[in-house]
Write a protein that holds these residues in place. Structure first.
Motif, PDB file in Angstrom:
ATOM      1  N   UNK A 166      19.414   0.090  -0.614  1.00 38.34           N
ATOM      2  CA  UNK A 166      20.315  -0.983  -1.028  1.00 38.34           C
ATOM      3  C   UNK A 166      21.356  -0.481  -2.021  1.00 38.34           C
ATOM      4  N   UNK A 167      21.363   0.831  -2.281  1.00 40.29           N
ATOM      5  CA  UNK A 167      22.324   1.423  -3.197  1.00 40.29           C
ATOM      6  C   UNK A 167      21.891   1.393  -4.644  1.00 40.29           C
ATOM      7  N   UNK A 168      20.610   1.119  -4.884  1.00 43.03           N
ATOM      8  CA  UNK A 168      20.083   1.032  -6.253  1.00 43.03           C
ATOM      9  C   UNK A 168      19.374   2.342  -6.591  1.00 43.03           C
ATOM     10  N   UNK A 169      19.860   3.071  -7.608  1.00 41.77           N
ATOM     11  CA  UNK A 169      19.246   4.363  -7.946  1.00 41.77           C
ATOM     12  C   UNK A 169      17.872   4.192  -8.592  1.00 41.77           C
ATOM     13  N   UNK A 170      16.919   4.985  -8.126  1.00 38.06           N
ATOM     14  CA  UNK A 170      15.575   5.005  -8.704  1.00 38.06           C
ATOM     15  C   UNK A 170      15.196   6.425  -9.067  1.00 38.06           C
ATOM     16  N   UNK A 171      14.591   6.599 -10.224  1.00 40.10           N
ATOM     17  CA  UNK A 171      14.019   7.885 -10.623  1.00 40.10           C
ATOM     18  C   UNK A 171      12.506   7.801 -10.503  1.00 40.10           C
ATOM     19  N   UNK A 172      11.889   8.883 -10.049  1.00 43.60           N
ATOM     20  CA  UNK A 172      10.429   8.954  -9.927  1.00 43.60           C
ATOM     21  C   UNK A 172       9.873   9.814 -11.047  1.00 43.60           C
ATOM     22  N   UNK A 173       8.796   9.358 -11.658  1.00 36.54           N
ATOM     23  CA  UNK A 173       8.133  10.144 -12.699  1.00 36.54           C
ATOM     24  C   UNK A 173       6.628   9.910 -12.614  1.00 36.54           C
ATOM     25  N   UNK A 174       5.865  10.596 -13.425  1.00 39.58           N
ATOM     26  CA  UNK A 174       4.403  10.518 -13.367  1.00 39.58           C
ATOM     27  C   UNK A 174       3.849   9.792 -14.591  1.00 39.58           C
ATOM     28  N   UNK A 175       2.828   8.962 -14.342  1.00 36.09           N
ATOM     29  CA  UNK A 175       2.100   8.300 -15.420  1.00 36.09           C
ATOM     30  C   UNK A 175       0.618   8.316 -15.069  1.00 36.09           C
ATOM     31  N   UNK A 176      -0.204   7.815 -15.958  1.00 38.44           N
ATOM     32  CA  UNK A 176      -1.637   7.666 -15.700  1.00 38.44           C
ATOM     33  C   UNK A 176      -1.926   6.219 -15.312  1.00 38.44           C
ATOM     34  N   UNK A 177      -2.774   6.033 -14.298  1.00 37.96           N
ATOM     35  CA  UNK A 177      -3.144   4.666 -13.939  1.00 37.96           C
ATOM     36  C   UNK A 177      -4.281   4.175 -14.830  1.00 37.96           C
ATOM     37  N   UNK A 178      -4.828   3.012 -14.541  1.00 43.87           N
ATOM     38  CA  UNK A 178      -5.860   2.405 -15.391  1.00 43.87           C
ATOM     39  C   UNK A 178      -7.145   3.222 -15.439  1.00 43.87           C
ATOM     40  N   UNK A 196       0.799  -1.215   0.000  1.00 41.94           N
ATOM     41  CA  UNK A 196       0.000   0.000   0.000  1.00 41.94           C
ATOM     42  C   UNK A 196       0.843   1.281   0.000  1.00 41.94           C
ATOM     43  N   UNK A 197       2.041   1.219   0.540  1.00 40.23           N
ATOM     44  CA  UNK A 197       2.818   2.446   0.689  1.00 40.23           C
ATOM     45  C   UNK A 197       4.004   2.443  -0.269  1.00 40.23           C
ATOM     46  N   UNK A 198       3.822   3.057  -1.424  1.00 40.43           N
ATOM     47  CA  UNK A 198       4.842   3.037  -2.470  1.00 40.43           C
ATOM     48  C   UNK A 198       6.154   3.708  -2.052  1.00 40.43           C
ATOM     49  N   UNK A 199       6.130   4.883  -1.385  1.00 39.74           N
ATOM     50  CA  UNK A 199       7.403   5.516  -1.003  1.00 39.74           C
ATOM     51  C   UNK A 199       8.285   4.611  -0.151  1.00 39.74           C
ATOM     52  N   UNK A 200       7.676   3.826   0.722  1.00 39.41           N
ATOM     53  CA  UNK A 200       8.472   2.918   1.549  1.00 39.41           C
ATOM     54  C   UNK A 200       9.110   1.841   0.697  1.00 39.41           C
ATOM     55  N   UNK A 201       8.383   1.335  -0.270  1.00 38.29           N
ATOM     56  CA  UNK A 201       8.938   0.314  -1.166  1.00 38.29           C
ATOM     57  C   UNK A 201      10.118   0.884  -1.948  1.00 38.29           C
ATOM     58  N   UNK A 205      11.990   3.361  -1.016  1.00 38.36           N
ATOM     59  CA  UNK A 205      13.087   3.587  -0.065  1.00 38.36           C
ATOM     60  C   UNK A 205      13.838   2.296   0.201  1.00 38.36           C
ATOM     61  N   UNK A 206      13.115   1.165   0.275  1.00 33.05           N
ATOM     62  CA  UNK A 206      13.763  -0.132   0.472  1.00 33.05           C
ATOM     63  C   UNK A 206      14.803  -0.380  -0.618  1.00 33.05           C
TER      64      UNK A 206
END
Length: 243
Positions: A55-67, A43-48, A50-51
Motif C-alpha cells: 500500500x506504499x507504507x514503509x515498514x522496518x523489521x527488527x527483533x524483539x523477545x516474545x512473552x 498466522x503468517x506475519x510476512x504476508x501481513x 507485505x499487505x
C-alpha cells in the motif's frame, strides 16, 4: 506517536483488514510483532507486512523477545520522507496497473465471475489472486499469464486466505499439494486444504433469496444444519427420479 499529516492520510485510508491490524497495533504500541499478529488470528506475519508495504507504507523489521523469551520479528513504520523520495508510491501504483491488466486478461478469458463461487460478479468487485499462494509458489515469470491466477469475490478471497494460512502446507510449502487443492484449482481437485472432501458453494441472490430462507426455516424446524437440508433435498430428488 508523531505522524506527518500526509502519512496519516495514507494510514487512515487503509481498509484491508490484515493491514489495518498491523497499522493500528503500531499506532497503539509503537510496533507490531509476530506474537501480536498470532494473537490477532493472523498466522503468517510476512504476508501481513507485505499487505502494508504494497500500500506504499514503509515498514522496518527488527527483533524483539516474545512473552516466553523467544526472539521474534516485529515491525514499525519506516522513514516516510525517504519512501516518498524513492518514489515508492509510484512503484506501488505501477503494480496496481499491472494487476488491472491481469484482471482484464482473466475476465477476457473466463468472464467476470468468482472462481470459487462460480457466480458472476461486477468486475469492479473481483480481485486477481495467485492460484498457488505467493508464499508457497512465488510469482510466475510472466505476471500476465492467466494460467497462474484466478478471480475471486472479496468474500471468497477472505475464505481462501484463512484456509491457506491454517493449512499444514502453509509451513511445509509443497507446491504439488497446492496444485491439487480446491482453493487453487476448483475445476478439478483432490482435497480442501489437506482434507479429503468436496465442497459446493451456492450463492442466493435476488429472487433466489426466498429459497435460502426456506432452507433456513427447514433447518430450524428440524434442528439440523443447512447442509443436511440441502443433502436431503438432493436425495429426495434422486429417489423421485428413480421411481
Amino acid at each position: 506517536m508523531n505522524i506527518p499529516e500526509d502519512f496519516k492520510e495514507v494510514l487512515d485510508a487503509v481498509t484491508n483488514k490484515r493491514a489495518r491490524f498491523v497499522i493500528d497495533t503500531i499506532l497503539d504500541k509503537g510496533f507490531c510483532s509476530t506474537e501480536d499478529l498470532k494473537n490477532g488470528g493472523y498466522e503468517h506475519a510476512p504476508r501481513a507486512a507485505r499487505d502494508v508495504r504494497e500500500l506504499g507504507i514503509p515498514l522496518d523489521t527488527f527483533k524483539i523477545k516474545d512473552s516466553s523469551g523467544k526472539t521474534i520479528a516485529a515491525y514499525k513504520f519506516g522513514d516516510w520522507e525517504a519512501a516518498k523520495k524513492s518514489n515508492q508510491l509510484s512503484k506501488v501504483s505501477g503494480r496496481t496497473q499491472m494487476t488491472e491488466k491481469l484482471k482484464n486478461a482473466l475476465i477476457d478469458r473466463y468472464g467476470a465471475k468468482c472462481y470459487l463461487y462460480g457466480e458472476e460478479y461486477p468486475a469492479r468487485l473481483l480481485q486477481p489472486d495467485h492460484r498457488v499462494p505467493y508464499e508457497i509458489g512465488g510469482d510466475p515469470i510472466d505476471m500476465l499469464n492467466t494460467d497462474y491466477f484466478m478471480l475471486l469475490s472479496p468474500s471468497a478471497n477472505r475464505d481462501k486466505s484463512w484456509a491457506c494460512e491454517h493449512c499444514p502446507n502453509w509451513t511445509e510449502k509443497n507446491i504439488e499439494m497446492c496444485q491439487t487443492c480446491y482453493y487453487a484449482y476448483p475445476e478439478e481437485y483432490q482435497h480442501i486444504a489437506g482434507v479429503k472432501e468436496k465442497k459446493l458453494d451456492i450463492i442466493f441472490n435476488n429472487e433466489d433469496i426466498s429459497l435460502f430462507n426456506e432452507i433456513v426455516k427447514e433447518a430450524n424446524l428440524h434442528k439440523t444444519s443447512y447442509q443436511s437440508v440441502v443433502k436431503r433435498i438432493i436425495k429426495y430428488y434422486h429417489r423421485i427420479n428413480d421411481e
